[in-house]
Design a protein around this motif. Structure first.
Motif: not given
Lengths: 362, 362
Positions: A144, A197, A207-209, B140-141, B144, B199, B201, B203-204, B263-264
């Motif tokens: 991270x 988290x 990447x969009x979010x 991306x969420x 996570x 978490x 997640x 990887x995009x 990953x996570x």
């Protein structure tokens, strides 16, 4: 790899004279009581939505300015048309009138959350840490944020990318009521977010979010003119996509200008789910439209001569007009409002906040 | 949005007959004692590195097969040249001889970690959860992994993307000794990873990451032939880039084939830092080379007719030969070894594990 700013060995600068807190509201701001120890040192910009004859009470001791619809109309004249009415999207007016470098915006149903040890979370301090330390959009770091204490870049992270880029946006999260759309609210009425988290991460380039406006901070000089929350609410066919719209725009522009967007900490406590039936009515068209909007933004390319946020934003408005007005005439209107927003921004910010070229584009 | 597999309401399938644990080692496997409750139901593939005359002791009760260098040479003949010697990169031989759908690989200095509540973490179970629930590489969420209990897709996440894609790789992390490169080890000898980030997640798509082989699981049918750990160790100019190389290759191929990489969680407890001086010698050339390797992989494009992992991998080997052998003649040799690896894989897996076309490319 702790930067000077973000290390626990040096206190986080509070940026008291460099940050405004923007709050859109239709009610008395009792929620500020819980935030008092954290917010009282800062200047508040309150954007009153709805009936301007109503009086909003602000607890004693806070330093604030308050704008209602009459003020917005008076200050912006005909350009006030770009500011939404009867929708919290009106908050972006506060970004425009601020003269500070940083903005933190928060909803009035958001309270102070606790970390797993039970300690109250100073959300603003964490946002400042996020904004003052670099982002790393070009390569993913599996531990991270490498700039946090006790973390670093892992083996295999290219050394030339470790300087990172300037952080423009810090997107915070929510414990308790998650930010769900109406269909998910309807299907899972009892779901609560209880998972803390302990991470901040850069959303990778390209990447969009889904950017939520509930708990959001940004560097106004770096990205302010792109933080337009669109046309929502009264007279518009859509709501609850204000922050999403801003999120898609800022991400495309940050990627183009070499700026970073972080998400994760800090958490706030989101107290109350909004009515899913009301939300469904607001979101209805957006549920269809976003299926075309996302590919539009995913494939949007800004030309090289877009070297300022304003230029990028005007170019994006052109592309919206050209490509999304086929989806619905609303986007034609929105594209015009994007231009009006930039005109109004430049009028109120004549010395060109954010005309400074960001990192890597000087 | 919990899938059937990943919900706490239904137990996680243990996949006892569908998963092999691959362990590269040069010593007695006492570390398995701590893993006994979690690993004993599974079959182990032990790849003994170094002197084949040495005997490796495996604690009683484990079901295993063990391959030393003599076995590798006997089984692969001249193609054994693609398997590294005196480097844990030799582990990928285990991926090749396995006949199972899933692989979990772990280093022999990794122990069972505890979660913040003090509970021992069943790393393998979490990897299985990760592999059995979809990935979301296209958007991306912010909360996570949307497939975990208590989580979902947030407002603004396009509905057509919520089905996700098949997960090919699950990359787990490490508490205690972080996976740092030699320069970082030298600069921060006392840094320990104490942060448990709860978490998982995706990887995009389009984003590379540093994949560590210490605590890694993958779907052998989906991505196995790309999990080649390269030429490292004895007779090679480089070490400690085996897993990185595999990570860059698998990510480019997963992105191309529409597969996901997570990953996570889960964490393992990494007990002992390797010697930073020895590591610096191994990494030295890689520190320079990765500055050119990363842009190479970031811009690598696979043609549409690469519809299987093998085809993708052979195409990538061509591109390595063409573009990276300018960096160093080593990459010419590596590109050849990539081809040998695929030939050996196909020989040992004649019914074409992973010839099945992945999701979205049928």
């Amino acid at each position: 790899m702790a930067t000077v700013e973000a290390s626990s060995h040096t206190p986080t600068p509070l940026l008291k004279d460099e940050l405004d807190i923007v709050i859109p509201t239709i009610r008395n701001l009792d929620f500020l009581e819980m935030w008092r120890p954290f917010f009282e040192p800062y200047h508040l910009i309150i954007v009153q939505d709805g009936d301007p004859s109503k009086t909003i009470k602000v607890p004693d001791g806070f330093d604030y300015e308050l704008y209602n619809r009459n003020d917005i109309n008076r200050i912006l004249g005909p350009k006030a048309s770009c500011i939404s009415f009867k929708d919290s999207a009106c908050r972006c007016f506060g970004y425009m009138v601020s003269k500070k470098k940083y903005i933190f915006t928060i909803d009035d149903d958001c309270f102070v959350a606790k970390d797993p040890s039970g300690k109250l979370i100073n959300a603003l301090e964490q946002h400042i840490k996020n904004l003052l330390s670099p982002s790393t959009p070009h390569f993913f770091n599996t531990l991270y944020d490498p700039f946090r204490d006790g973390a670093d870049f892992v083996r295999g992270y290219p050394f030339t990318l470790r300087e990172g880029v300037k952080t423009a946006v810090s997107h915070g999260l929510w414990l308790n009521i998650p930010d769900y759309d109406a269909p998910t609210q309807l299907v899972k009425p009892r779901e609560r977010n209880t998972r803390y988290v302990d991470a901040v991460l850069t959303i990778p380039k390209g990447t969009l979010f889904p950017m939520c406006g509930m708990n959001l901070a940004f560097d106004r000089e770096l990205i302010g003119p792109a933080m337009y929350f669109g046309l929502m609410g009264d007279g518009q066919p859509i709501g609850r996509y204000d922050d999403m719209w801003a999120g898609w725009c800022i991400k495309v522009i940050c990627d183009h200008l070499g700026l970073g967007v972080k998400t994760g900490l800090p958490y706030i406590w989101h107290s109350k789910a909004s009515n899913p039936f009301v939300n469904l009515r607001k979101e209805y068209k957006g549920i269809f439209w976003q299926e075309e909007i996302i590919p539009f933004f995913q494939s949007a390319v800004l030309p090289k001569d877009c070297t300022s946020v304003q230029k990028c934003y005007l170019e994006l408005s052109n592309q919206v007009k050209e490509k999304l007005s086929q989806v619905d005439p609303y986007f034609d209107k929105l594209a015009d409002a994007m231009v009006t927003w930039i005109e109004a921004w430049n009028e109120l910010n004549p010395d060109g906040a954010s005309a400074k070229l960001p990192n890597g584009n000087a």
